[in-house]
Design an enzyme around this catalytic site. Structure first.
Site, short mmCIF file in Angstrom:
data_model
loop_
_atom_site.label_atom_id
_atom_site.label_comp_id
_atom_site.label_asym_id
_atom_site.label_seq_id
_atom_site.Cartn_x
_atom_site.Cartn_y
_atom_site.Cartn_z
CB SER A 107 -0.88 0.00 1.26
OG SER A 107 -1.40 1.29 1.52
CE1 TYR A 130 -6.41 4.61 -1.43
CE2 TYR A 130 -4.63 4.52 0.17
CZ TYR A 130 -5.88 4.11 -0.26
OH TYR A 130 -6.60 3.20 0.48
CB THR A 156 -6.98 2.56 -4.48
OG1 THR A 156 -6.20 1.39 -4.26
CG2 THR A 156 -8.24 2.49 -3.64
CE LYS A 251 -8.03 -2.95 -3.14
NZ LYS A 251 -8.38 -1.81 -2.28
CG HIS A 275 -11.39 0.70 0.55
ND1 HIS A 275 -10.68 1.32 -0.44
CD2 HIS A 275 -10.57 0.74 1.65
CE1 HIS A 275 -9.50 1.72 0.04
NE2 HIS A 275 -9.42 1.37 1.30
C1 LIG Z 1 -6.90 -2.35 7.58
C2 LIG Z 1 -7.13 -2.15 6.12
C3 LIG Z 1 -6.38 -1.21 5.45
C4 LIG Z 1 -6.58 -1.01 4.08
N1 LIG Z 1 -5.79 -0.14 3.41
C5 LIG Z 1 -5.90 -0.04 2.07
C6 LIG Z 1 -4.99 0.76 1.33
O1 LIG Z 1 -4.06 1.34 1.88
N2 LIG Z 1 -5.18 0.84 -0.01
C7 LIG Z 1 -6.19 0.18 -0.65
O2 LIG Z 1 -6.32 0.28 -1.87
N3 LIG Z 1 -7.04 -0.60 0.04
C8 LIG Z 1 -6.92 -0.74 1.37
N4 LIG Z 1 -7.76 -1.56 2.05
C9 LIG Z 1 -8.80 -2.32 1.33
C10 LIG Z 1 -8.26 -3.68 0.88
O3 LIG Z 1 -7.27 -3.52 -0.11
C11 LIG Z 1 -9.37 -4.58 0.31
O4 LIG Z 1 -10.07 -3.89 -0.68
C12 LIG Z 1 -10.35 -5.05 1.40
O5 LIG Z 1 -9.68 -5.29 2.60
C13 LIG Z 1 -11.04 -6.33 0.94
O6 LIG Z 1 -11.96 -6.77 1.87
P1 LIG Z 1 -11.62 -7.85 3.02
O7 LIG Z 1 -10.89 -7.11 4.08
O8 LIG Z 1 -12.95 -8.33 3.46
O9 LIG Z 1 -10.75 -8.93 2.39
C14 LIG Z 1 -7.57 -1.77 3.40
C15 LIG Z 1 -8.31 -2.72 4.10
C16 LIG Z 1 -8.09 -2.94 5.44
C17 LIG Z 1 -8.88 -3.99 6.16
#
Ligand SMILES: Cc1cc2nc3c(=O)[nH]c(=O)nc-3n(C[C@H](O)[C@H](O)[C@H](O)COP(=O)(O)O)c2cc1C
Length: 382
Positions: A107, A130, A156, A251, A275
């Site tokens: 990330s 981002y 994203t 995404k 997300h």
């Molecule tokens: C704690 C956390 C931090 C996240 N940070 C980012 C991020 O920095 N960039 C991003 O594109 N998605 C981020 N996401 C979203 C994840 O990439 C993903 O879309 C999502 O976790 C999928 O759902 P799941 O947690 O049920 O597997 C984050 C998700 C979580 C749980």
């Protein structure tokens, strides 16, 4: 670890090992968490078709995602603050993913920087971007991803503005974690976590450390809060496309109209995602959006040029099988990854991937399926 048999076991260990604020940051969603719950509930509501007396002695979960060979159709999703779940968590996660034959996404908001991870692993990883208000800085991140030989850029789209996560506010989540009276007791009962994070290379946003503001954390957090850009548009995707010649993954698409536009950009893959229920609360679950998007644009499985991937609620091999059956060429997992990392570092993540791979393999067998590449709706009891 020996008694861990599923992802929920890893979640339970994570809950005990990391401070409340860190656990909630991963575990919880935005606002009333309706979408967070729907992601899981809607996956659970899909039934698989039990088939019998089909020779399934030879099975394979191997496939490709954007042309890269993968041991199963699964990648680690980008997650911010990964290095606060376990010291150098990004490096542990990437090593475990690569050893298991699946891709890892770093990330923008990681603790270890692009360069830290590149120096610690011997295979290319993916970088999630981002696009921030400061386009020059975004451009510099792309240049750094190129220099680190990242094999794909994950752009994203669904965080122009941040959905509010009540628990992060209530817990006073800060980066690096602040020692307040309220959390001192909590941290005191998590010595293994404290030691691991303390021993980690960094304790704040590694990719942003080159900025002058990083000297002052208050200024840095203010800078980040002010950096999400509500003016982002498809023009910015074109801009990224023009300066990133490699594989591009978009995404955070949940709507058919958006998916059509995303496909027109020529992206190599589009991730159907909300997300993880952390942004628009009240949005449909990811799994309910997936088949509509696949029908509309083909999904790289039936002739469309962009592959369609899925995330949101992947916590088992059965979940992966359901998403693939509904047309996903690949899946990503966020929370399951973080829970496993918090539970056991690199070994924890390796365990999580192996659990999901085995569950997928057995579920394929019990639905009479031999090859993940041939899975379609016929494995579902629709
Ligand atoms: C704690 C956390 C931090 C996240 N940070 C980012 C991020 O920095 N960039 C991003 O594109 N998605 C981020 N996401 C979203 C994840 O990439 C993903 O879309 C999502 O976790 C999928 O759902 P799941 O947690 O049920 O597997 C984050 C998700 C979580 C749980």
């Amino acid at each position: 670890m020996a008694t861990v048999t599923n992802i929920q076991d890893l979640r339970a260990i994570a809950m005990k090992k990391v401070p409340r604020a860190i656990f909630h940051y991963a575990d919880r969603g935005s606002y009333d968490e309706t979408t967070l719950r729907a992601n899981k509930a809607d996956l659970d509501a899909i039934a698989l078709r039990q088939r019998v007396m089909i020779d399934v002695s030879e099975r394979s979960t191997r496939t490709t995602m954007i042309g890269e060979d993968v041991a199963l159709p699964l990648a680690i999703a980008p997650t911010g603050l990964t290095g606060l779940f376990h010291g150098d968590g990004e490096i542990h996660g990437c090593r475990a993913a690569h050893a298991a034959g699946i891709p890892f996404t770093l990330s923008t908001m990681s603790i270890c920087s692009i360069e830290d991870v590149a120096a610690a692993v011997n295979k290319p990883f993916w970088f999630q971007l981002y696009v921030m208000r400061d386009r020059k800085f975004s451009e510099s991140l792309i240049e750094r991803a190129k220099a680190a030989k990242c094999s794909a850029l994950v752009l994203t789209l669904d965080l122009q503005i941040q959905g509010q996560r009540h628990m992060d506010i209530k817990n006073g989540l800060a980066v690096p974690p602040k020692l307040t009276v309220a959390n001192a007791l909590d941290i005191a009962t998590k010595p293994a976590w404290a030691l691991s994070v303390l021993m980690g290379k960094r304790h704040s946003f590694g990719n942003l450390a080159v900025r002058k503001e990083s000297d002052s954390l208050t200024t840095l957090s203010q800078w980040i809060a002010g950096q999400f850009d509500p003016s982002l548009s498809w023009k910015d995707v074109e801009w990224v496309r023009s300066i990133w010649p490699g594989k591009l993954i978009l995404k955070g698409v949940l709507d058919v109209e958006d998916a059509k536009i995303a496909a027109e950009t020529g992206a190599d893959a589009i991730v159907v995602s909300n997300h993880g229920g952390r942004q628009l609360d009240g949005a449909v679950s990811s799994i309910s959006a997936l088949p509509k998007i696949v029908d509309a644009i083909g999904g790289g499985r039936n002739g469309g040029t962009s592959e369609i991937w899925f995330d949101g609620g992947i916590q088992s091999g059965q979940d992966v099988l359901k998403a693939v059956a509904l047309g996903a060429k690949g899946c990503m997992m966020g929370k399951s990854f973080l829970w496993s990392l918090a539970a056991g570092g690199q070994a924890g993540v390796a365990k999580a991937i192996e659990i999901i791979r085995k569950e997928l393999d057995v579920s394929m067998a019990l639905t009479g399926t031999k090859d993940i590449n041939k899975v379609d709706k016929s494995v579902l009891a629709l």
